[in-house]
Motif scaffolding. Sequence first.
Motif, PDB file in Angstrom:
ATOM      1  N   LEU A 119     -81.853  61.626  34.186  1.00 24.54           N
ATOM      2  CA  LEU A 119     -80.738  62.506  33.861  1.00 24.54           C
ATOM      3  C   LEU A 119     -80.070  62.071  32.561  1.00 24.54           C
ATOM      4  CD1 LEU A 119     -78.955  62.567  37.354  1.00 24.54           C
ATOM      5  CD2 LEU A 119     -80.874  63.944  36.582  1.00 24.54           C
ATOM      6  N   SER A 120     -79.700  63.054  31.750  1.00 32.31           N
ATOM      7  CA  SER A 120     -78.857  62.762  30.588  1.00 32.31           C
ATOM      8  C   SER A 120     -77.849  63.898  30.452  1.00 32.31           C
ATOM      9  CB  SER A 120     -79.677  62.589  29.319  1.00 32.31           C
ATOM     10  OG  SER A 120     -80.334  63.781  28.966  1.00 32.31           O
ATOM     11  N   LEU A 121     -76.644  63.533  30.033  1.00 32.92           N
ATOM     12  CA  LEU A 121     -75.541  64.480  29.956  1.00 32.92           C
ATOM     13  C   LEU A 121     -74.943  64.468  28.564  1.00 32.92           C
ATOM     14  CD1 LEU A 121     -73.541  66.420  31.451  1.00 32.92           C
ATOM     15  CD2 LEU A 121     -72.155  64.380  31.915  1.00 32.92           C
ATOM     16  N   GLN A 122     -74.664  65.652  28.062  1.00 36.08           N
ATOM     17  CA  GLN A 122     -73.960  65.794  26.794  1.00 36.08           C
ATOM     18  C   GLN A 122     -72.766  66.708  27.023  1.00 36.08           C
ATOM     19  OE1 GLN A 122     -77.219  67.424  24.477  1.00 36.08           O
ATOM     20  NE2 GLN A 122     -77.282  65.535  23.271  1.00 36.08           N
ATOM     21  N   GLY A 123     -71.730  66.519  26.216  1.00 32.73           N
ATOM     22  CA  GLY A 123     -70.579  67.403  26.278  1.00 32.73           C
ATOM     23  C   GLY A 123     -69.431  66.809  27.054  1.00 32.73           C
ATOM     24  N   GLU A 124     -68.577  67.697  27.478  1.00 29.99           N
ATOM     25  CA  GLU A 124     -67.366  67.321  28.201  1.00 29.99           C
ATOM     26  C   GLU A 124     -67.177  68.285  29.361  1.00 29.99           C
ATOM     27  OE1 GLU A 124     -64.007  69.479  25.640  1.00 29.99           O
ATOM     28  OE2 GLU A 124     -65.138  67.966  24.525  1.00 29.99           O
ATOM     29  N   SER A 125     -66.144  68.091  30.126  1.00 29.60           N
ATOM     30  CA  SER A 125     -65.901  68.904  31.314  1.00 29.60           C
ATOM     31  C   SER A 125     -65.917  70.403  31.028  1.00 29.60           C
ATOM     32  CB  SER A 125     -64.557  68.503  31.926  1.00 29.60           C
ATOM     33  OG  SER A 125     -64.188  69.382  32.949  1.00 29.60           O
ATOM     34  N   GLY A 126     -65.338  70.817  29.914  1.00 29.24           N
ATOM     35  CA  GLY A 126     -65.238  72.238  29.591  1.00 29.24           C
ATOM     36  C   GLY A 126     -66.531  72.864  29.113  1.00 29.24           C
ATOM     37  N   GLN A 127     -67.493  72.055  28.715  1.00 33.80           N
ATOM     38  CA  GLN A 127     -68.790  72.567  28.264  1.00 33.80           C
ATOM     39  C   GLN A 127     -69.774  71.406  28.280  1.00 33.80           C
ATOM     40  OE1 GLN A 127     -68.639  74.546  24.491  1.00 33.80           O
ATOM     41  NE2 GLN A 127     -70.828  74.969  24.486  1.00 33.80           N
ATOM     42  N   TRP A 128     -70.659  71.392  29.267  1.00 36.05           N
ATOM     43  CA  TRP A 128     -71.596  70.292  29.433  1.00 36.05           C
ATOM     44  C   TRP A 128     -73.037  70.795  29.495  1.00 36.05           C
ATOM     45  CZ3 TRP A 128     -74.199  71.314  33.850  1.00 36.05           C
ATOM     46  CH2 TRP A 128     -73.549  72.025  34.854  1.00 36.05           C
ATOM     47  N   VAL A 129     -73.970  69.882  29.195  1.00 42.44           N
ATOM     48  CA  VAL A 129     -75.399  70.167  29.284  1.00 42.44           C
ATOM     49  C   VAL A 129     -76.052  68.976  29.977  1.00 42.44           C
ATOM     50  CG1 VAL A 129     -77.537  70.609  28.025  1.00 42.44           C
ATOM     51  CG2 VAL A 129     -75.381  71.529  27.147  1.00 42.44           C
ATOM     52  N   LEU A 130     -76.681  69.225  31.109  1.00 43.07           N
ATOM     53  CA  LEU A 130     -77.389  68.205  31.878  1.00 43.07           C
ATOM     54  C   LEU A 130     -78.885  68.444  31.713  1.00 43.07           C
ATOM     55  CD1 LEU A 130     -77.321  65.873  34.009  1.00 43.07           C
ATOM     56  CD2 LEU A 130     -77.394  67.681  35.759  1.00 43.07           C
ATOM     57  N   THR A 131     -79.602  67.411  31.268  1.00 43.92           N
ATOM     58  CA  THR A 131     -81.051  67.524  31.093  1.00 43.92           C
ATOM     59  C   THR A 131     -81.734  66.665  32.150  1.00 43.92           C
ATOM     60  OG1 THR A 131     -80.753  67.859  28.727  1.00 43.92           O
ATOM     61  CG2 THR A 131     -82.959  67.265  29.464  1.00 43.92           C
ATOM     62  N   LEU A 132     -82.707  67.266  32.844  1.00 45.84           N
ATOM     63  CA  LEU A 132     -83.493  66.586  33.858  1.00 45.84           C
ATOM     64  C   LEU A 132     -84.926  66.494  33.348  1.00 45.84           C
ATOM     65  CD1 LEU A 132     -81.237  68.475  35.330  1.00 45.84           C
ATOM     66  CD2 LEU A 132     -82.442  67.816  37.384  1.00 45.84           C
ATOM     67  N   VAL A 133     -85.417  65.274  33.179  1.00 39.99           N
ATOM     68  CA  VAL A 133     -86.791  65.047  32.732  1.00 39.99           C
ATOM     69  C   VAL A 133     -87.543  64.421  33.902  1.00 39.99           C
ATOM     70  CG1 VAL A 133     -88.276  63.835  31.089  1.00 39.99           C
ATOM     71  CG2 VAL A 133     -86.065  64.759  30.337  1.00 39.99           C
ATOM     72  N   PRO A 134     -88.645  65.039  34.336  1.00 43.19           N
ATOM     73  CA  PRO A 134     -89.363  64.529  35.508  1.00 43.19           C
ATOM     74  C   PRO A 134     -89.897  63.115  35.306  1.00 43.19           C
ATOM     75  CG  PRO A 134     -90.189  66.697  34.873  1.00 43.19           C
ATOM     76  CD  PRO A 134     -89.270  66.237  33.793  1.00 43.19           C
ATOM     77  N   ILE A 135     -89.726  62.282  36.326  1.00 45.64           N
ATOM     78  CA  ILE A 135     -90.335  60.957  36.329  1.00 45.64           C
ATOM     79  C   ILE A 135     -91.444  60.894  37.384  1.00 45.64           C
ATOM     80  CG2 ILE A 135     -88.370  59.721  35.372  1.00 45.64           C
ATOM     81  CD1 ILE A 135     -87.533  58.975  38.238  1.00 45.64           C
ATOM     82  N   GLU A 136     -91.459  61.865  38.275  1.00 46.71           N
ATOM     83  CA  GLU A 136     -92.483  61.968  39.310  1.00 46.71           C
ATOM     84  C   GLU A 136     -93.727  62.609  38.674  1.00 46.71           C
ATOM     85  OE1 GLU A 136     -94.816  62.082  42.443  1.00 46.71           O
ATOM     86  OE2 GLU A 136     -92.884  61.054  42.505  1.00 46.71           O
TER      87      GLU A 136
END
Length: 189
Positions: A130-147
């Motif tokens: 998981l990696s997160l960019q932004g703040e509470s009002g505008q965020w982007v969460l990226t999920l990169v598979p490890i499985e």
Amino acid sequence: MKRFGLVALLWLGFAGVAQAAYDIEQLMSDLASHKGGRARFVEKRHMAVLDKPVLSSGEMVYSPPDRLEKRTLLPKPETMVLDKDTLSMERDKRKLSINLQSRPEALAFVDSIRSTLSGNRHVLEQNYRLSLQGESGQWVLTLVPIEPAIAALLQRITVSGAQRQVRHIEYLQVDGDRSEISIDPIETP
């Protein structure tokens, strides 16, 4: 000596700002506090074999923590219901039901959305980095598979939103095909 003290105060001030940054734990807490609700969606599927994206639209209903219903109205009626570990689909009067426990790669994929919506970081981190960019009002969460089984099919999932509301989901497959889902809340409890 005064100069050192000023530098130290500035450094502590910057360190305080860095600690106040929006992080994954705060995002997961915000998402976990969401009570569910109804939303409209528009999905665009971009496929290499087609000249233009395939569009569909309809409504979604999320009931925390583990029920998600997606009713596609256009271009053709279709219903998909995820209830705990059962995925049910209906289209053209044909029905299909799958127990996801028997399909671990499908369960991991489905859990990427369900666990994001419910703010379940522990389940997400079993299969994704998981990696997160932004703040509470505008965020982007990226999920990169490890499985490996998921990584063979999916390059990444990008989920964006504001506060505790998911507003956009993008799936990028390994073959370059991608799906984008825009979500517009209708009502929340």
